[in-house]
Design an enzyme around this catalytic site. Structure first.
Site: not given
Ligand code: SAH
Length: 274
Positions: A32, A55, A77, A108-110, A138-139, A189, A218
């Site tokens: 994140p 992404d 997007k 992003g995230g996982d 993940t977030a 989301m 975050g």
């Molecule tokens: N694969 C990602 C999620 C993708 S869906 C993961 O594992 O984190 C996208 C959503 O993730 C965003 O709408 C938000 O709700 C959340 N998100 C991702 N990064 C974030 C961050 N740094 N801070 C807050 N929410 C985050």
């Protein structure tokens, strides 16, 4: 940022001079925002990639770890619309790997948490392309740690459910199931669906005073943490319209934050709006 790069580049082997013959795809979780939350494995994969397909949620700091000669392809997007369909992304992954490239698919995230990583992996399997998956923070985990909200805590919450805000558009929203858990809920989301989330949960018996945190951006230097209660979720979400990315954490664990803030060294300056 350059100090991060220097540190990592000293620590890790650089891209090998000879390229292996067979192409392959590595689905990589970028975590994140904060580049220091990348795993060493993710960093190494990014540095060694011929092609990076990324992404919107992947920060520029992270992209700069790629080889200067690597091809960088943005498929995120724009204005809420995917610039490339999922089918075209899958096809591009297959095409690049079959051309012998080391492809990093950076998310992003996982990759396997609301990231469509499973769909991409299935496409690679059916095209007989070699691939691997590198997890990311993940977030929910990143935002919880950086905002000092333990997702589980003895005698407060024994489980945590990760939910997509899109649950509200399904034909049968599983509100009853979510409320029945009585434990921590994390909505990805969800900001745009805040009204439906508030109504759905309250209609199924979740107390209007349930503590809620909205965490925006975050783990970045501009992270925002807003704490509120379920009955004002819709109102706050309207005020915070446009805050992106944003995560919603619901449950009694959110209350622990006030106590944990004392003495804590925050990772970055955090905006309060209690
Ligand atoms: N694969 C990602 C999620 C993708 S869906 C993961 O594992 O984190 C996208 C959503 O993730 C965003 O709408 C938000 O709700 C959340 N998100 C991702 N990064 C974030 C961050 N740094 N801070 C807050 N929410 C985050």
């Amino acid at each position: 940022f350059s100090s991060h790069t220097d540190w990592y580049q000293r620590t890790l082997p650089s891209k090998p001079k000879t390229q292996p013959q067979a192409g392959r795809v590595t689905l990589v979780g970028a975590g994140p925002c904060d580049p220091e939350l990348l795993t060493l494995k993710a960093l190494k994969a990014i540095q060694q990639a011929d092609v990076v397909i990324y992404d919107r949620l992947v920060g520029r700091d992270i992209l700069e770890f790629a080889d200067p000669d690597a091809e960088m392809i943005y498929v995120g997007k724009r204005c809420g619309r995917p610039s490339m369909s999922q089918e075209s992304i899958n096809a591009e992954l297959v095409r690049q790997a079959k051309a012998g490239k080391q492809v990093v698919r950076l998310k992003g995230g996982d990759p396997f948490v609301f990231g469509r990583g499973g769909e991409e992996a299935l496409a690679l399997v059916s095209a007989n392309v070699a691939y691997q998956v590198i997890p990311g923070i993940t977030a929910a985990l990143g935002c919880a740690a950086s905002s000092l909200i333990p997702l589980t805590h003895r005698e407060v919450s024994r489980s945590v459910t990760l939910v997509t805000g899109q649950v509200v558009t399904g034909s049968l929203p599983a509100w009853a199931e979510l409320v029945a858990s009585g434990q921590t809920l994390v909505f990805y989301m969800g900001l745009e669906k805040a009204a439906q989330i508030q109504q759905g949960l309250m209609a199924h018996g979740l107390s209007s005073s349930t503590p809620v945190a909205i965490i925006g951006k975050g783990c970045s230097a501009t992270q925002e943490v807003h704490t509120l209660s379920l009955e004002t979720l819709e109102k706050h979400a309207l005020e915070l319209k446009g805050l992106s990315p944003a995560l919603i954490i619901l449950g009694d664990v959110v209350k622990l934050r006030a106590a944990l803030l004392h003495n804590a060294e925050l990772l970055q300056s955090v905006q309060e709006d209690v």
